[in-house]
Design an enzyme around this catalytic site. Structure first.
Site, PDB file in Angstrom:
ATOM      1  N   PRO A   1      19.758  47.725  88.498  1.00 57.47           N
ATOM      2  CG  PRO A   1      21.532  46.386  89.209  1.00 57.47           C
ATOM      3  CD  PRO A   1      20.120  46.754  89.554  1.00 57.47           C
ATOM      4  CE1 TYR A   2      16.491  43.666  81.605  1.00 56.60           C
ATOM      5  CE2 TYR A   2      14.463  44.478  82.581  1.00 56.60           C
ATOM      6  CZ  TYR A   2      15.129  43.866  81.540  1.00 56.60           C
ATOM      7  OH  TYR A   2      14.433  43.463  80.422  1.00 56.60           O
ATOM      8  CB  ALA A   3      15.349  49.936  86.247  1.00 51.13           C
TER       9      ALA A   3
ATOM     10  CB  SER B   1      20.548  48.378  81.246  1.00 46.31           C
ATOM     11  OG  SER B   1      19.470  47.465  81.394  1.00 46.31           O
TER      12      SER B   1
END
Length: 310
Positions: free
Chosen positions: A159-161, A163
């Site tokens: 999820p962080y990647a 974004s």
């Protein structure tokens, strides 16, 4: 505004990179407006430097963003903003099979959509600054804080990647759209840095794994523990400090010709080179080798159990 270098607005300034950036820019002579979520964050900043002006901001709230824009327009009294630093962010970390879709939406709302929302709201103030300044160099400036994870996606940071990859693309498009309007767009790509975000990552992951079906969580837990150990070791061993990011932001806001990308830390440079030069299968193998090294050196700390994380 009392400082000749102009007014800048930093989102997510309550702690970590945002706090260091706000303090560094204030020391460098900018008038700093700091977006914070709480009174405690505002108090900490003003104790460190009374010249910093906190503004309450939730980047996921249209009303909050509109209120911040109104206040900034009044405070700058027609002179406009010199710079916007989109730093506000969260990090959802867990196996993608286990990540609640609401958590994925929250990641994108804060890190991506929130940055676009603040940018849309404040661009008229940045263009005001540009129109009043000689065209020899960019006057209005946008600095987006991304990550080395925006170049190479690590396991358990899907999820962080997502974004950060998206923020890189949005930044590229925005830079090309705004160049004729004398508004520059720079991207900061920090590597591993020890900030309070790491404890939040581990706590959030514990909550996700504990909520997943036992057979699903069991498929990932051991490797995820290794991932947590690896990331914590990288952050603790890293020589990169939040002040290094603050200096890169300061350069982007003041240089006659700001860079498009600022890679902060050796690992950020390594990720960029790997993404550009190495086949994907080689990158995959290198990542797996790092996990193996952690497994061989020491047992990873346990992540899990029944205790609620928040």
């Amino acid at each position: 505004m009392s400082n000749s270098r102009g007014a800048v607005f930093v989102t997510g300034a309550s702690s970590g990179l945002g706090e260091a950036t706000a303090l560094g820019l204030a020391d460098a002579g900018f008038t700093v407006y700091a977006g914070v979520r709480s009174a405690a964050g505002a108090d900490r900043l003003t104790r460190a430097n009374p010249a910093i002006r906190p503004l309450t901001l939730d980047v996921t709230s249209a009303d909050s963003v509109a209120a911040a824009r109104k206040e900034l327009a009044a405070e700058t009294a027609g002179a406009g903003l010199h710079g916007l630093v989109n730093n506000a962010g969260i990090c959802v970390s867990a196996p993608l099979e286990c990540v609640p879709l609401d958590d994925l939406r929250a990641e994108l709302e804060v890190n991506l959509i929130g940055a676009v929302a603040v940018t849309q709201a404040l661009l008229p103030l940045l263009r005001t600054r540009s129109a009043a300044t000689a065209a020899a160099e960019p006057a209005g400036r946008i600095v987006n804080i991304s990550s080395g994870i925006g170049r190479v996606a690590a396991p358990f940071l899907g999820p962080y990647a997502a974004s950060q990859f998206a923020k890189e693309g949005v930044s590229d498009a925005l830079r090309r759209e705004l160049a004729p309007l004398s508004v520059s767009v720079s991207i900061i790509e920090p590597g591993a840095i020890m900030t309070p975000i790491w404890s939040k990552v581990a706590d959030g992951a514990r909550r996700v794994l504990d909520a997943a079906p036992a057979e699903v969580a069991g498929s990932y837990r051991a490797r995820f523990e290794e991932f947590v150990a690896l990331n914590e070791k990288r952050a603790r061993d890293s020589r990169t400090r939040p002040q290094d990011v603050a200096r890169a932001v300061g350069h982007a806001l003041s240089a006659p010709r700001p860079r498009i990308r600022y890679r902060v830390g050796q690992d950020a440079w390594s990720a960029a080179l790997a993404a550009r030069l190495l086949p994907d299968r080689v990158v995959d193998a290198l990542i797996q080798r790092q996990f193996s090294a952690v497994r061989a050196s020491a047992p990873a700390p346990a992540i899990g159990g029944t205790e609620a994380a928040r």
